[in-house]
Design an enzyme around this catalytic site. Structure first.
Site, PDB file in Angstrom:
ATOM      1  N   CYS A 115       0.788  -1.320  -0.066  1.00  0.00           N
ATOM      2  CA  CYS A 115      -0.037  -0.036   0.167  1.00  0.00           C
ATOM      3  C   CYS A 115       0.827   1.241  -0.297  1.00  0.00           C
ATOM      4  CB  CYS A 115      -1.143  -0.038   1.096  1.00  0.00           C
ATOM      5  SG  CYS A 115      -2.081  -1.143   1.256  1.00  0.00           S
ATOM      6  N   HIS A 252      -3.021   7.444   1.936  1.00  0.00           N
ATOM      7  CA  HIS A 252      -3.448   6.143   1.401  1.00  0.00           C
ATOM      8  C   HIS A 252      -4.851   5.898   1.827  1.00  0.00           C
ATOM      9  CE1 HIS A 252      -3.687   1.903   0.597  1.00  0.00           C
ATOM     10  NE2 HIS A 252      -3.429   1.551   1.767  1.00  0.00           N
ATOM     11  N   ASN A 282      -9.704  -0.008  -0.884  1.00  0.00           N
ATOM     12  CA  ASN A 282      -8.370   0.035  -0.720  1.00  0.00           C
ATOM     13  C   ASN A 282      -7.717  -0.274  -2.099  1.00  0.00           C
ATOM     14  OD1 ASN A 282      -5.794  -0.270  -0.150  1.00  0.00           O
ATOM     15  ND2 ASN A 282      -6.031  -0.935   2.018  1.00  0.00           N
TER      16      ASN A 282
HETATM   17  N1  ACO Z   1     -18.883  -8.174   8.178  1.00  0.00           N
HETATM   18  C1  ACO Z   1     -19.454  -8.491   9.239  1.00  0.00           C
HETATM   19  N2  ACO Z   1     -18.576  -8.986  10.271  1.00  0.00           N
HETATM   20  C2  ACO Z   1     -17.290  -9.152  10.214  1.00  0.00           C
HETATM   21  C3  ACO Z   1     -16.636  -8.677   8.682  1.00  0.00           C
HETATM   22  C4  ACO Z   1     -17.383  -8.495   7.740  1.00  0.00           C
HETATM   23  N3  ACO Z   1     -16.932  -8.053   6.640  1.00  0.00           N
HETATM   24  N4  ACO Z   1     -15.169  -8.941   8.969  1.00  0.00           N
HETATM   25  C5  ACO Z   1     -15.197  -9.424  10.401  1.00  0.00           C
HETATM   26  N5  ACO Z   1     -16.396  -9.286  10.859  1.00  0.00           N
HETATM   27  C6  ACO Z   1     -16.444  -9.935  12.295  1.00  0.00           C
HETATM   28  C7  ACO Z   1     -15.387 -10.745  12.988  1.00  0.00           C
HETATM   29  O1  ACO Z   1     -15.644 -11.998  12.538  1.00  0.00           O
HETATM   30  C8  ACO Z   1     -15.693 -10.334  14.417  1.00  0.00           C
HETATM   31  O2  ACO Z   1     -16.816 -11.278  14.781  1.00  0.00           O
HETATM   32  P1  ACO Z   1     -16.632 -11.944  16.194  1.00  0.00           P
HETATM   33  O3  ACO Z   1     -16.436 -11.035  17.048  1.00  0.00           O
HETATM   34  O4  ACO Z   1     -17.942 -12.399  16.086  1.00  0.00           O
HETATM   35  O5  ACO Z   1     -15.287 -13.004  16.128  1.00  0.00           O
HETATM   36  C9  ACO Z   1     -15.979  -8.947  14.472  1.00  0.00           C
HETATM   37  O6  ACO Z   1     -16.485  -8.687  13.016  1.00  0.00           O
HETATM   38  C10 ACO Z   1     -14.874  -8.224  14.956  1.00  0.00           C
HETATM   39  O7  ACO Z   1     -13.638  -8.448  13.915  1.00  0.00           O
HETATM   40  P2  ACO Z   1     -12.548  -7.512  14.154  1.00  0.00           P
HETATM   41  O8  ACO Z   1     -11.700  -7.945  12.843  1.00  0.00           O
HETATM   42  O9  ACO Z   1     -12.064  -7.614  15.394  1.00  0.00           O
HETATM   43  O10 ACO Z   1     -12.905  -6.194  13.540  1.00  0.00           O
HETATM   44  P3  ACO Z   1     -12.532  -4.670  13.413  1.00  0.00           P
HETATM   45  O11 ACO Z   1     -13.322  -3.875  14.285  1.00  0.00           O
HETATM   46  O12 ACO Z   1     -11.007  -4.960  13.889  1.00  0.00           O
HETATM   47  O13 ACO Z   1     -12.584  -4.080  12.124  1.00  0.00           O
HETATM   48  C11 ACO Z   1     -11.099  -4.176  10.300  1.00  0.00           C
HETATM   49  C12 ACO Z   1     -11.786  -5.102  11.259  1.00  0.00           C
HETATM   50  C13 ACO Z   1     -12.081  -3.235   9.428  1.00  0.00           C
HETATM   51  C14 ACO Z   1     -10.533  -5.004   9.113  1.00  0.00           C
HETATM   52  C15 ACO Z   1     -10.171  -3.331  11.117  1.00  0.00           C
HETATM   53  O14 ACO Z   1      -9.331  -4.017  11.968  1.00  0.00           O
HETATM   54  C16 ACO Z   1      -9.399  -2.554  10.219  1.00  0.00           C
HETATM   55  O15 ACO Z   1      -9.867  -1.381   9.650  1.00  0.00           O
HETATM   56  N6  ACO Z   1      -8.105  -3.013  10.157  1.00  0.00           N
HETATM   57  C17 ACO Z   1      -7.093  -1.937   9.422  1.00  0.00           C
HETATM   58  C18 ACO Z   1      -6.853  -2.878   8.204  1.00  0.00           C
HETATM   59  C19 ACO Z   1      -6.713  -2.280   6.783  1.00  0.00           C
HETATM   60  O16 ACO Z   1      -7.037  -1.256   6.619  1.00  0.00           O
HETATM   61  N7  ACO Z   1      -6.019  -2.881   6.051  1.00  0.00           N
HETATM   62  C20 ACO Z   1      -5.656  -2.479   4.899  1.00  0.00           C
HETATM   63  C21 ACO Z   1      -4.378  -2.852   4.388  1.00  0.00           C
HETATM   64  S1  ACO Z   1      -3.232  -2.121   5.356  1.00  0.00           S
HETATM   65  C22 ACO Z   1      -3.439  -0.527   4.858  1.00  0.00           C
HETATM   66  O17 ACO Z   1      -3.656  -0.312   3.749  1.00  0.00           O
HETATM   67  C23 ACO Z   1      -3.177   0.504   5.834  1.00  0.00           C
END
Ligand code: ACO
Length: 325
Positions: A115, A252, A282
């Site tokens: 990224c 980004h 993204n």
């Molecule tokens: N829809 C519904 N529920 C979901 C989804 C989805 N698409 N994805 C995960 N869940 C669920 C999980 O299974 C979990 O359920 P559980 O509690 O029953 O186990 C719950 O949601 C929470 O999951 P987490 O992964 O802890 O959710 P979080 O609040 O951390 O959000 C996310 C996930 C959006 C990916 C977040 O961690 C995030 O934004 N991280 C940054 C990652 C990113 O942006 N990466 C891009 C590449 S790196 C970069 O470019 C910087």
């Protein structure tokens, strides 16, 4: 004092036609528009057609940038393509772009920093131009992440999209002060201790397969804001500018929550933040030049403006670039 500056002559972008909405994703996997919007700000993303490769997107973005710059492709002597989704393991996607643009002189190569790829590529091209070895560069971020997603993993497949963006840089004489147009400062970092937090579980040298993207989302989130702000503070320290001096912040586009938190921590006013993650998802290395092209086209970014780029991604890699438009 005189100095060579890499001045942006033009920019352009390309998005595949097909739009994939959150609602359509929710009809296929256990997710919802609400969950995706609340957690990420993403509403839809574009997906490349069968047979539409990263190089095809890159060529279209490059052609748009060349048209915006009003220059002939033949005057380009350096092409750097940032991508983690090359057409083939080799040759570089950049040589397919070079060939597609009808150029057979100069040099073209790929750069892989996930990224952060566009900021790394911009920095690399800037160093070539300032060294005096090359005169006009195409810097392209192009990705088809849809090809490396596990479409059954709701934790990752909702986040990414396909697209490409490009800028044309030209080496021009400057005064060496921050009043110059062009790239004023760049700051790159990486830290391989985090390499397993965001990776693709395949490759020619390990599994002999392409693999799928895997991510510890919370871990990425946890590190993102701190890393982003560190390299932006480096850019401020190097130039003497501060958040108030910045006209546009073009981060980004991974996640609206990361962008909002970074801008807040840096005291960058929300109205200066260019946001396209809602419509593009993204797009990895393509996300900054895609957002830039939107803000230039709609008249927000004007000649003389101070534009701040930042990115963070797999590796981890991260970086910033401050450019006077
Ligand atoms: N829809 C519904 N529920 C979901 C989804 C989805 N698409 N994805 C995960 N869940 C669920 C999980 O299974 C979990 O359920 P559980 O509690 O029953 O186990 C719950 O949601 C929470 O999951 P987490 O992964 O802890 O959710 P979080 O609040 O951390 O959000 C996310 C996930 C959006 C990916 C977040 O961690 C995030 O934004 N991280 C940054 C990652 C990113 O942006 N990466 C891009 C590449 S790196 C970069 O470019 C910087």
């Amino acid at each position: 004092m005189t100095a060579i500056r890499s001045v942006v002559l033009g920019c352009g972008s390309y998005l595949p036609e097909r739009v994939l909405t959150n609602a359509e994703l929710a009809s296929r996997i256990d997710t919802s528009d609400d969950w995706i919007v609340q957690r990420t700000g993403i509403r839809e993303r574009h997906i490349a057609a069968d047979g539409e490769f990263t190089s095809h997107l890159a060529i279209k973005a490059a052609q748009a940038a060349l048209a915006d710059a009003g220059i002939d492709a033949q005057s380009i002597d350096l092409i750097v393509v940032a991508t983690s989704t090359p057409d083939n393991t080799f040759p570089a996607t950049a040589v397919a772009v070079q060939h597609g643009l009808g150029i057979n002189h100069g040099v073209a190569f790929d750069l892989q920093a996930v990224c952060s790829g566009f900021v790394f590529a911009l920095t690399t091209a800037d160093n070539f131009l300032r060294a005096g070895s090359h005169k006009r560069a195409l810097v392209i971020g192009a990705e088809t992440f849809s090809r490396i997603l596990d479409w059954n993993d709701r934790g990752t497949c909702v986040l990414f999209g396909d697209g490409a963006g490009a800028v044309v840089l030209e080496a021009q004489p400057g005064t060496g002060t921050t009043a110059d147009r062009g790239v004023l400062t760049t700051h790159l970092r990486s830290d391989g201790r985090h390499k397993s937090k965001l990776f693709v579980d395949g490759g020619p040298g390990s599994t002999k397969t392409v693999g799928h993207l895997r991510m510890e989302g919370r871990e990425v989130f946890k590190h993102a804001v701190g890393m982003i702000t560190d390299v932006i503070v480096d850019a401020f320290n190097a130039t003497g500018f501060n958040a108030e001096d910045i006209n546009w912040f073009i981060p980004h586009q991974a996640n609206k929550r990361i962008i909002d938190a970074s801008a807040h921590k840096l005291h960058i006013a929300p109205q200066k933040v260019v946001l396209t993650v809602d419509l593009h998802g993204n797009t990895s290395a393509a996300s900054i030049p895609l957002a830039l092209a939107v803000a230039v086209k709609d008249g927000r970014v004007k000649k003389g403006d101070l534009v701040l780029f930042e990115a963070m991604g797999g590796g981890f890699t991260w970086g910033s670039a401050l450019v006077r438009w």
